[in-house]
Scaffold this motif. Structure first.
Motif, PDB file in Angstrom:
ATOM      1  N   GLU A  74     -20.381  16.654  23.743  1.00  0.00           N
ATOM      2  CA  GLU A  74     -21.646  15.947  23.978  1.00  0.00           C
ATOM      3  C   GLU A  74     -22.415  16.531  25.164  1.00  0.00           C
ATOM      4  O   GLU A  74     -23.635  16.360  25.255  1.00  0.00           O
ATOM      5  CB  GLU A  74     -21.371  14.459  24.205  1.00  0.00           C
ATOM      6  CG  GLU A  74     -20.940  13.720  22.939  1.00  0.00           C
ATOM      7  CD  GLU A  74     -20.533  12.281  23.216  1.00  0.00           C
ATOM      8  OE1 GLU A  74     -20.512  11.888  24.411  1.00  0.00           O
ATOM      9  OE2 GLU A  74     -20.236  11.558  22.246  1.00  0.00           O
ATOM     10  N   GLU A  75     -21.699  17.208  26.057  1.00  0.00           N
ATOM     11  CA  GLU A  75     -22.348  17.866  27.196  1.00  0.00           C
ATOM     12  C   GLU A  75     -22.822  19.276  26.847  1.00  0.00           C
ATOM     13  O   GLU A  75     -23.263  20.030  27.723  1.00  0.00           O
ATOM     14  CB  GLU A  75     -21.373  17.927  28.381  1.00  0.00           C
ATOM     15  CG  GLU A  75     -20.971  16.569  28.936  1.00  0.00           C
ATOM     16  CD  GLU A  75     -22.141  15.801  29.500  1.00  0.00           C
ATOM     17  OE1 GLU A  75     -23.018  16.423  30.138  1.00  0.00           O
ATOM     18  OE2 GLU A  75     -22.203  14.566  29.297  1.00  0.00           O
ATOM     19  N   GLY A  76     -22.708  19.634  25.580  1.00  0.00           N
ATOM     20  CA  GLY A  76     -23.158  20.950  25.148  1.00  0.00           C
ATOM     21  C   GLY A  76     -22.159  22.063  25.393  1.00  0.00           C
ATOM     22  O   GLY A  76     -22.514  23.251  25.307  1.00  0.00           O
ATOM     23  N   ARG A  77     -20.909  21.714  25.668  1.00  0.00           N
ATOM     24  CA  ARG A  77     -19.883  22.726  25.917  1.00  0.00           C
ATOM     25  C   ARG A  77     -18.909  22.796  24.734  1.00  0.00           C
ATOM     26  O   ARG A  77     -18.919  21.956  23.832  1.00  0.00           O
ATOM     27  CB  ARG A  77     -19.124  22.406  27.215  1.00  0.00           C
ATOM     28  CG  ARG A  77     -20.011  22.303  28.458  1.00  0.00           C
ATOM     29  CD  ARG A  77     -20.681  23.623  28.794  1.00  0.00           C
ATOM     30  NE  ARG A  77     -19.719  24.614  29.230  1.00  0.00           N
ATOM     31  CZ  ARG A  77     -19.394  24.803  30.516  1.00  0.00           C
ATOM     32  NH1 ARG A  77     -19.959  24.076  31.474  1.00  0.00           N
ATOM     33  NH2 ARG A  77     -18.523  25.745  30.843  1.00  0.00           N
ATOM     34  N   GLU A  78     -18.058  23.797  24.757  1.00  0.00           N
ATOM     35  CA  GLU A  78     -17.160  24.105  23.642  1.00  0.00           C
ATOM     36  C   GLU A  78     -15.711  23.777  24.028  1.00  0.00           C
ATOM     37  O   GLU A  78     -15.100  24.499  24.821  1.00  0.00           O
ATOM     38  CB  GLU A  78     -17.294  25.593  23.301  1.00  0.00           C
ATOM     39  CG  GLU A  78     -16.401  26.089  22.193  1.00  0.00           C
ATOM     40  CD  GLU A  78     -16.508  27.599  22.035  1.00  0.00           C
ATOM     41  OE1 GLU A  78     -15.605  28.188  21.421  1.00  0.00           O
ATOM     42  OE2 GLU A  78     -17.492  28.201  22.544  1.00  0.00           O
ATOM     43  N   PRO A  79     -15.139  22.672  23.502  1.00  0.00           N
ATOM     44  CA  PRO A  79     -13.762  22.328  23.872  1.00  0.00           C
ATOM     45  C   PRO A  79     -12.732  23.232  23.213  1.00  0.00           C
ATOM     46  O   PRO A  79     -12.836  23.550  22.025  1.00  0.00           O
ATOM     47  CB  PRO A  79     -13.632  20.883  23.367  1.00  0.00           C
ATOM     48  CG  PRO A  79     -14.615  20.775  22.248  1.00  0.00           C
ATOM     49  CD  PRO A  79     -15.747  21.692  22.603  1.00  0.00           C
ATOM     50  N   TRP A  80     -11.748  23.645  24.003  1.00  0.00           N
ATOM     51  CA  TRP A  80     -10.582  24.394  23.514  1.00  0.00           C
ATOM     52  C   TRP A  80      -9.332  23.698  24.053  1.00  0.00           C
ATOM     53  O   TRP A  80      -9.221  23.472  25.255  1.00  0.00           O
ATOM     54  CB  TRP A  80     -10.602  25.841  24.006  1.00  0.00           C
ATOM     55  CG  TRP A  80     -11.445  26.758  23.170  1.00  0.00           C
ATOM     56  CD1 TRP A  80     -12.805  26.762  23.071  1.00  0.00           C
ATOM     57  CD2 TRP A  80     -10.975  27.819  22.331  1.00  0.00           C
ATOM     58  NE1 TRP A  80     -13.216  27.750  22.224  1.00  0.00           N
ATOM     59  CE2 TRP A  80     -12.119  28.428  21.752  1.00  0.00           C
ATOM     60  CE3 TRP A  80      -9.715  28.327  22.013  1.00  0.00           C
ATOM     61  CZ2 TRP A  80     -12.016  29.497  20.865  1.00  0.00           C
ATOM     62  CZ3 TRP A  80      -9.622  29.419  21.139  1.00  0.00           C
ATOM     63  CH2 TRP A  80     -10.765  29.975  20.574  1.00  0.00           C
TER      64      TRP A  80
END
Length: 341
Positions: A74-80
């Motif tokens: 939701e913050e525009g980042r890519e979770p790994w």
């Protein structure tokens, strides 16, 4: 096969086992404390968020890791996700591909995580972080499922989950008790403490948390998601090989299911053909449906014979973390602060 959690860890009287194992627990605690104190961690070029706990066993880390991935996205980042891959044979680092791997390869939890976002398994957390750096974009955020006490990788946000019903048991370190390291040492590592479970928190537990950590404390619930109405008034055989099977049984009962039998196995248990056959025959005799957890079903993936039949016939309850109102805002603020680089 992982051993079952000793009941006397959380019993009112530890008895002779506690007395016998206390010196060993003190030795293990001392080693863990020195390892943490003398750490020279690797600082990843990517933000690192860790969802862990102070004790052995389950407290909702995987559902929280999935919740954190949603917030990060939701913050525009890519979770790994980065996981040790407990129960799997691959040391890694290796990316988890559910269509090609089974729980015997990478463990059950990484298979669940990989359904939502890319996941890497690595015994060596530093190598795992370096692998993600090589594969992911600069917008990636590493989310560790467990690893609070592991000093190999520096963390930008450490979240410690505490089961408010079970607390810290007898307060001793493994194997004498459930703690992974002395509580006062672990408390200093946490930036946020999340209480899981139903009902108000025990004042004594809150006092202990205040004594060991300055981190804010919020609450979270693990709730059944999806079409849960289908379990109401249904006869079911419930089986689970997780750290706290009673939580699963309680959740199923709260949905109105008529639980005619409960079958508890060790955490991360790999079911045998005989056990699968027994579960199927028990359900058939009782005229009941088989219900288990997502982790247990993940461990049955890729099996053949009777175990494959068990996987086909068993239903699951989807568990989700719920954090609301002011507590959610605290978590969002800390996540935003951690991922800013």
């Amino acid at each position: 096969m992982p051993a079952s959690e000793p009941s006397w860890w959380y019993g009112p009287d530890g008895g002779w086992q506690t007395s016998l194992l206390s010196p060993v627990g003190a030795l293990v605690g001392g080693i863990a404390s020195r390892r943490i104190a003398n750490a020279n961690p690797y600082h990843s070029s990517l933000p690192v968020i860790c969802a862990g706990n102070f004790t052995a066993g389950g407290s909702g880390k995987t559902p929280l890791a999935l919740f954190l991935a949603k917030l990060v996205a939701e913050e525009g980042r890519e979770p790994w996700f980065l996981s040790r891959g407990y129960g799997g044979k691959l040391e890694g680092p290796v990316r988890v591909i559910p269509a090609r791997q089974t729980a015997r390869d990478v463990g059950d939890e990484p298979l669940l995580l990989a359904r939502s976002a890319p996941a890497v398994v690595s015994r060596d957390r530093r190598k795992g972080a370096e692998a993600i750096e090589a594969m992911a974009s600069k917008q990636a955020v590493i989310i560790m499922d467990d690893g609070l006490q592991n000093p190999a990788l520096a963390k930008d946000l450490v979240i410690a989950l505490v089961d408010q019903r079970r607390g810290f048991g007898n307060g001793l370190v493994i194997p004498a008790g459930p703690l992974r390291a002395p509580l006062d040492i672990q408390g200093k590592l946490a930036h946020l403490i999340v209480l899981t479970g139903q009902g108000p928190a025990d004042p004594a537990l809150l006092q202990t948390l205040k004594a060991i950590s300055t981190a804010p404390v919020i609450t979270a619930e693990t709730r059944a998601d999806g079409d849960v109405a289908r379990f109401r008034n249904r006869k079911v055989i419930a089986f689970a090989g997780i750290a706290n099977p009673e939580r699963f049984f309680s959740t199923l009962g709260s949905l109105g299911a008529d639980i005619v039998a409960r079958k508890a196995f060790a955490d991360h248990h790999m079911f045998s053909e005989a056990e699968a056959r027994d579960l199927l025959e028990t359900a058939e005799r009782a005229g009941a449906s088989l219900v288990t957890t997502e982790k247990d079903l993940a461990r049955l993936a890729g099996t053949t014979g009777v175990r494959a039949t068990l996987r086909e016939r068993a239903e699951t309850i989807v568990i989700r973390t719920a954090i609301e109102d002011g507590d959610l805002e605290i978590l969002r603020r800390l996540v935003r602060g951690a991922i800013v680089r």
